[in-house]
Design an enzyme around this catalytic site. Structure first.
Site, PDB file in Angstrom:
ATOM      1  N   GLU A 291      29.893  35.466  38.614  1.00  0.00           N
ATOM      2  CA  GLU A 291      29.367  34.124  38.350  1.00  0.00           C
ATOM      3  C   GLU A 291      27.867  34.011  38.583  1.00  0.00           C
ATOM      4  O   GLU A 291      27.229  33.107  38.034  1.00  0.00           O
ATOM      5  CB  GLU A 291      30.137  33.092  39.200  1.00  0.00           C
ATOM      6  CG  GLU A 291      31.582  32.930  38.700  1.00  0.00           C
ATOM      7  CD  GLU A 291      32.480  32.122  39.608  1.00  0.00           C
ATOM      8  OE1 GLU A 291      33.439  31.522  39.104  1.00  0.00           O
ATOM      9  OE2 GLU A 291      32.258  32.101  40.846  1.00  0.00           O
TER      10      GLU A 291
ATOM     11  N   GLY B  50      40.446  26.733  35.958  1.00  0.00           N
ATOM     12  CA  GLY B  50      41.636  26.569  35.145  1.00  0.00           C
ATOM     13  C   GLY B  50      41.683  25.148  34.594  1.00  0.00           C
ATOM     14  O   GLY B  50      41.389  24.195  35.306  1.00  0.00           O
TER      15      GLY B  50
ATOM     16  N   MET C 108      38.806  26.742  43.179  1.00  0.00           N
ATOM     17  CA  MET C 108      39.042  27.040  44.591  1.00  0.00           C
ATOM     18  C   MET C 108      37.837  26.800  45.514  1.00  0.00           C
ATOM     19  O   MET C 108      37.889  27.169  46.678  1.00  0.00           O
ATOM     20  CB  MET C 108      39.542  28.491  44.733  1.00  0.00           C
ATOM     21  CG  MET C 108      40.817  28.750  43.923  1.00  0.00           C
ATOM     22  SD  MET C 108      41.435  30.445  44.010  1.00  0.00           S
ATOM     23  CE  MET C 108      41.966  30.543  45.706  1.00  0.00           C
ATOM     24  N   GLU C 109      36.755  26.184  45.003  1.00  0.00           N
ATOM     25  CA  GLU C 109      35.561  26.015  45.848  1.00  0.00           C
ATOM     26  C   GLU C 109      34.858  24.659  45.731  1.00  0.00           C
ATOM     27  O   GLU C 109      34.146  24.253  46.656  1.00  0.00           O
ATOM     28  CB  GLU C 109      34.501  27.099  45.528  1.00  0.00           C
ATOM     29  CG  GLU C 109      34.950  28.531  45.763  1.00  0.00           C
ATOM     30  CD  GLU C 109      35.739  29.122  44.601  1.00  0.00           C
ATOM     31  OE1 GLU C 109      35.683  28.534  43.497  1.00  0.00           O
ATOM     32  OE2 GLU C 109      36.426  30.146  44.771  1.00  0.00           O
TER      33      GLU C 109
ATOM     34  N   ASP D 133      41.036  29.773  31.923  1.00  0.00           N
ATOM     35  CA  ASP D 133      42.496  29.857  31.752  1.00  0.00           C
ATOM     36  C   ASP D 133      43.073  28.442  31.796  1.00  0.00           C
ATOM     37  O   ASP D 133      42.355  27.480  32.049  1.00  0.00           O
ATOM     38  CB  ASP D 133      43.103  30.708  32.876  1.00  0.00           C
ATOM     39  CG  ASP D 133      42.777  30.150  34.257  1.00  0.00           C
ATOM     40  OD1 ASP D 133      41.769  30.576  34.841  1.00  0.00           O
ATOM     41  OD2 ASP D 133      43.521  29.269  34.725  1.00  0.00           O
TER      42      ASP D 133
HETATM   43  N1  SAH Z   1      40.434  38.010  39.987  1.00  0.00           N
HETATM   44  C1  SAH Z   1      40.140  37.746  41.336  1.00  0.00           C
HETATM   45  C2  SAH Z   1      40.765  36.484  41.883  1.00  0.00           C
HETATM   46  C3  SAH Z   1      40.274  35.250  41.180  1.00  0.00           C
HETATM   47  S1  SAH Z   1      40.712  33.772  41.996  1.00  0.00           S
HETATM   48  C4  SAH Z   1      40.537  38.971  42.176  1.00  0.00           C
HETATM   49  O1  SAH Z   1      41.540  39.576  41.890  1.00  0.00           O
HETATM   50  O2  SAH Z   1      39.801  39.270  43.077  1.00  0.00           O
HETATM   51  C5  SAH Z   1      40.141  32.589  40.824  1.00  0.00           C
HETATM   52  C6  SAH Z   1      38.674  32.195  40.894  1.00  0.00           C
HETATM   53  O3  SAH Z   1      38.310  31.504  39.705  1.00  0.00           O
HETATM   54  C7  SAH Z   1      38.351  31.209  42.011  1.00  0.00           C
HETATM   55  O4  SAH Z   1      37.031  31.431  42.470  1.00  0.00           O
HETATM   56  C8  SAH Z   1      38.528  29.829  41.355  1.00  0.00           C
HETATM   57  O5  SAH Z   1      37.520  28.922  41.715  1.00  0.00           O
HETATM   58  C9  SAH Z   1      38.464  30.081  39.850  1.00  0.00           C
HETATM   59  N2  SAH Z   1      39.679  29.777  39.076  1.00  0.00           N
HETATM   60  C10 SAH Z   1      39.789  30.031  37.741  1.00  0.00           C
HETATM   61  N3  SAH Z   1      41.027  29.729  37.296  1.00  0.00           N
HETATM   62  C11 SAH Z   1      41.731  29.254  38.361  1.00  0.00           C
HETATM   63  C12 SAH Z   1      43.083  28.817  38.538  1.00  0.00           C
HETATM   64  N4  SAH Z   1      43.954  28.811  37.527  1.00  0.00           N
HETATM   65  N5  SAH Z   1      43.471  28.430  39.771  1.00  0.00           N
HETATM   66  C13 SAH Z   1      42.600  28.440  40.806  1.00  0.00           C
HETATM   67  N6  SAH Z   1      41.316  28.868  40.696  1.00  0.00           N
HETATM   68  C14 SAH Z   1      40.872  29.272  39.495  1.00  0.00           C
END
Ligand code: SAH
Length: 233
Positions: free
Chosen positions: A12, A78, A172-173, A196
């Site tokens: 990001e 998302g 998530m932030e 997504d």
């Molecule tokens: N791919 C990463 C985990 C990603 S967690 C790994 O395996 O390390 C998802 C991140 O994208 C978080 O920072 C959140 O803010 C954002 N995000 C995107 N889609 C999301 C969803 N469906 N639910 C929660 N957070 C989402």
């Protein structure tokens, strides 16, 4: 003026560091903070790591330790609203924590005493962002963002969050950063590009679109920085 630009994951902020080219790196509180001069203002840039706790630490550090006076968050999310498709940009008007639950005491979801269910984002920065969107010929939707320490990949949970908080997107932030900035009186702007639809395909969609959506968001945030400088906001 010092502006913080924050993300949660390396992807990001990578496009921003790439655009700047030159910056210094400072290690502090278990994280890297990148600083650069840009068109007469100072920038401090960092990714926090995922979730509410890390993003609280990073945003507070950017303000209290590095002296940031405005904070711009760039990242992916998302979609809840069916009008939001992968790659679309959404700016938060207000944010809430969807996993904060002391409802057993009769309080609403997202509420704790002396807190508030929603934290409002800075109106001036949102208004400026719509001018930026117009100049870039892009559509920027405004909406409510719900934040929690969960990657939501479940239609039922997503719909519950949408109904309970009137949320258009989830991540998530955002809400934790909002709480920090609000408490410290720092105007903030939370921008997300959709990666997504928070449904059962979410993790596949996320992996496929993280990079392109993160770039969309980062490019917009840098145009916001330009506009803040040009229009003296
Ligand atoms: N791919 C990463 C985990 C990603 S967690 C790994 O395996 O390390 C998802 C991140 O994208 C978080 O920072 C959140 O803010 C954002 N995000 C995107 N889609 C999301 C969803 N469906 N639910 C929660 N957070 C989402």
């Amino acid at each position: 003026m010092k502006i913080a630009i924050m993300g949660a994951m390396p992807e990001e902020i990578a496009p921003i560091l790439e655009q700047l080219g030159e910056y210094t790196t400072t290690q502090y509180a278990g994280n890297n903070y990148y600083e650069a001069s840009y068109k007469g203002v100072e920038l401090v840039i960092a990714y926090s790591k995922i979730g509410k706790v890390f993003s609280t630490l990073t945003s507070a550090t950017m303000i209290e330790h590095f002296g940031a006076q405005k904070l711009l968050f760039s990242g992916v999310a998302g979609a809840i609203s069916p009008t939001l498709k992968v790659g679309d940009l959404l700016v938060a008007t207000k944010l809430s924590q969807h996993d904060l639950d002391i409802t057993a005491f009769g309080h609403p979801f997202g509420y704790v005493p002396e807190g508030a269910v929603y934290v409002e984002a800075d109106r001036e920065l949102i208004t400026l962002s719509q001018k930026v969107a117009l100049s870039m010929n892009k559509t920027l939707q405004e909406g409510i963002i719900a934040t929690g320490d969960q990657f939501v990949a479940n239609e039922e949970r997503k719909n519950w969050i949408g109904t309970t908080f009137g949320a258009d997107a989830l991540e998530m932030e955002g809400a934790s950063v909002a709480v920090v900035c609000d408490a410290l009186n720092v105007p903030f702007f939370i921008l997300r590009a959709i990666s997504d639809a928070a449904d059962m395909d979410a993790s596949f969609s996320f992996d496929a679109f993280l990079e392109t959506s993160a770039k969309e968001s980062a490019a917009f945030v840098m145009k916001m920085v330009d506009a803040i400088i040009e229009q003296n906001v």
